[in-house]
Design a protein around this motif. Structure first.
Motif, short mmCIF file in Angstrom:
data_model
loop_
_atom_site.label_atom_id
_atom_site.label_comp_id
_atom_site.label_asym_id
_atom_site.label_seq_id
_atom_site.Cartn_x
_atom_site.Cartn_y
_atom_site.Cartn_z
N ASP A 222 38.24 35.63 57.12
CA ASP A 222 38.24 34.47 56.23
C ASP A 222 39.51 33.63 56.37
N ALA A 223 39.35 32.35 56.65
CA ALA A 223 40.49 31.47 56.81
C ALA A 223 41.26 31.27 55.51
N GLN A 224 40.60 31.45 54.39
CA GLN A 224 41.23 31.18 53.09
C GLN A 224 42.35 32.16 52.75
N ILE A 225 42.38 33.31 53.39
CA ILE A 225 43.42 34.30 53.12
C ILE A 225 44.80 33.73 53.38
N LYS A 226 44.96 33.07 54.51
CA LYS A 226 46.26 32.48 54.85
C LYS A 226 46.54 31.25 54.01
N VAL A 227 45.52 30.47 53.78
CA VAL A 227 45.70 29.22 53.03
C VAL A 227 46.25 29.49 51.64
N HIS A 228 45.72 30.49 50.98
CA HIS A 228 46.11 30.79 49.60
C HIS A 228 47.21 31.86 49.53
N ASN A 229 47.75 32.23 50.69
CA ASN A 229 48.87 33.17 50.75
C ASN A 229 48.55 34.47 50.00
N LEU A 230 47.39 35.01 50.30
CA LEU A 230 46.97 36.24 49.63
C LEU A 230 47.45 37.47 50.40
N VAL A 231 47.56 38.57 49.68
CA VAL A 231 47.96 39.85 50.27
C VAL A 231 46.73 40.75 50.36
N ILE A 232 46.42 41.21 51.55
CA ILE A 232 45.31 42.13 51.76
C ILE A 232 45.78 43.54 51.46
N LEU A 233 45.06 44.22 50.59
CA LEU A 233 45.42 45.59 50.24
C LEU A 233 44.74 46.59 51.19
N GLU A 234 45.42 47.67 51.44
CA GLU A 234 44.92 48.67 52.37
C GLU A 234 43.85 49.54 51.71
N ASP A 235 42.73 49.66 52.37
CA ASP A 235 41.65 50.53 51.92
C ASP A 235 42.01 51.96 52.33
N ASP A 236 42.92 52.59 51.58
CA ASP A 236 43.54 53.84 52.01
C ASP A 236 42.59 55.03 52.04
N LYS A 237 41.47 54.95 51.37
CA LYS A 237 40.46 56.01 51.43
C LYS A 237 39.29 55.63 52.34
N GLU A 238 39.45 54.52 53.03
CA GLU A 238 38.45 54.04 54.01
C GLU A 238 37.05 53.96 53.40
N PHE A 239 36.96 53.23 52.30
CA PHE A 239 35.66 53.06 51.65
C PHE A 239 34.74 52.13 52.43
N PHE A 240 35.29 50.97 52.84
CA PHE A 240 34.44 49.96 53.46
C PHE A 240 34.03 50.36 54.87
N PRO A 241 32.76 50.26 55.19
CA PRO A 241 32.29 50.56 56.54
C PRO A 241 32.59 49.40 57.49
N PRO A 242 32.39 49.61 58.78
CA PRO A 242 32.52 48.49 59.72
C PRO A 242 31.39 47.49 59.51
N TYR A 243 31.71 46.22 59.69
CA TYR A 243 30.72 45.15 59.55
C TYR A 243 30.71 44.33 60.84
N ASP A 244 30.18 44.94 61.90
CA ASP A 244 30.10 44.23 63.18
C ASP A 244 28.92 43.27 63.14
#
Length: 305
Positions: A222-244
């Motif tokens: 998503d381009a908006q992440i940089k635009v709004h200066n957001l911080v991506i948090l680490e999914d430390d328990k690896e909940f999200f699957p791959p979305y190829d």
């Protein structure tokens, strides 16, 4: 005798006319755009990236075949487009391996390769096919403003869970209900927010910037992440699957137009997450049209002229 000749001539002429009409009908049945089936409909979900990918597929098909393509973009969320595909309202659209495995079939995902193979197997039961992926893994994540991250020292989902009761979560409507969305995170991380708000993807980032929400879901591309200066948090328990991302298409459509497999597989591995962010930015930030951005990308890649 004269009457017999006239009758015979009339019969001959009638036969010739009927034959001509029959030949014309047969000739028209194989031509593109005649309404006889030499046409397919490509759909998309209701966010920029999915629309861009759908236009890329449509442009390739039009450039490499005589198939007429009807484009029905922004149909809605994942389940809407998935049902449209199964009901033959659309014949193909771009989707994501994690969404297919976890959301449509409620199966467990694995790593990228495992999830891709499971996707290809699962869709067969609905007489569908998932072709080769485009190269991008548009996984979900959670994001906060830099001010929020600094205030609570947030780096991981586990960090967020400890203070979630003081925060408002603003996410896409379907994220609130999907097993691979908030319900799953809530269960794994014991994450319970003060309030949750469902909203369209297009206004999520403005809501967090305006302080209406504290946390939002985001896509890796998503381009908006940089635009709004957001911080991506680490999914430390690896909940999200791959979305190829890749094309999902009806099997009967591939049987009718076998050339589609080779045409669409030309997109295999052609995109990176960084390239997808840039393409999304051209639409969301610069105001360019999705079809134009998609076409220009294919030209730069040498896939079409």
């Amino acid at each position: 005798m004269k009457k017999t000749k006239k009758t015979t001539m009339t019969m001959v002429l009638g036969t010739l006319v009927s034959l001509a009409l029959l030949l014309a009908a047969c000739g028209s049945s194989g031509s593109a755009g005649s309404g006889s089936g030499k046409e397919i409909t490509i759909g998309s979900k209701n966010f920029t990236e999915n629309v861009l990918l759908a236009h890329m597929m449509a442009d390739l098909i039009e450039a490499k075949s005589d198939i007429k393509v009807k484009r029905t973009m922004n149909l809605g969320g994942s389940n809407v487009v998935w049902n449209a595909l199964k009901n033959n309202e659309v014949q193909l659209y771009p989707d994501y391996t994690g969404t297919i495995v976890a959301n449509y079939y409620q199966e467990q995902t694995g790593n990228s390769d495992e999830t891709l193979e499971k996707t290809k197997e699962l869709v067969k039961q609905d007489h569908l096919a998932f072709l080769e992926p485009f190269g991008i893994n548009n996984t979900y994540t959670l994001a906060v403003t830099r001010e929020t991250a600094d205030k609570y020292n947030l780096k991981t989902f586990s960090d967020l869970a400890k203070v979630s009761q003081d925060m408002v979560l603003g996410v896409e409507f379907e994220f609130l209900d999907r097993d691979d969305g908030y319900p799953g995170i809530q269960k794994l991380y014991s994450m319970n927010f003060k309030d949750t708000k469902g909203m369209d993807h297009g206004i999520m980032y403005q809501a967090i910037e305006d302080g209406e929400t504290d946390v939002t879901n985001a896509y890796a591309t998503d381009a908006q992440i940089k635009v709004h200066n957001l911080v991506i948090l680490e999914d430390d328990k690896e909940f999200f699957p791959p979305y190829d991302a890749g094309p999902v298409v009806r099997q009967d459509t591939l049987e009718q137009f076998p050339e589609l497999t080779e045409i669409l597989n030309a997109l295999q591995g052609q995109l990176t997450e960084e390239e997808m962010q840039e393409l999304n930015a051209q639409v969301d930030l610069e105001g360019l049209r999705e079809d134009e951005v998609a076409h220009d990308f294919l030209v730069r890649k040498g896939l079409i002229e």
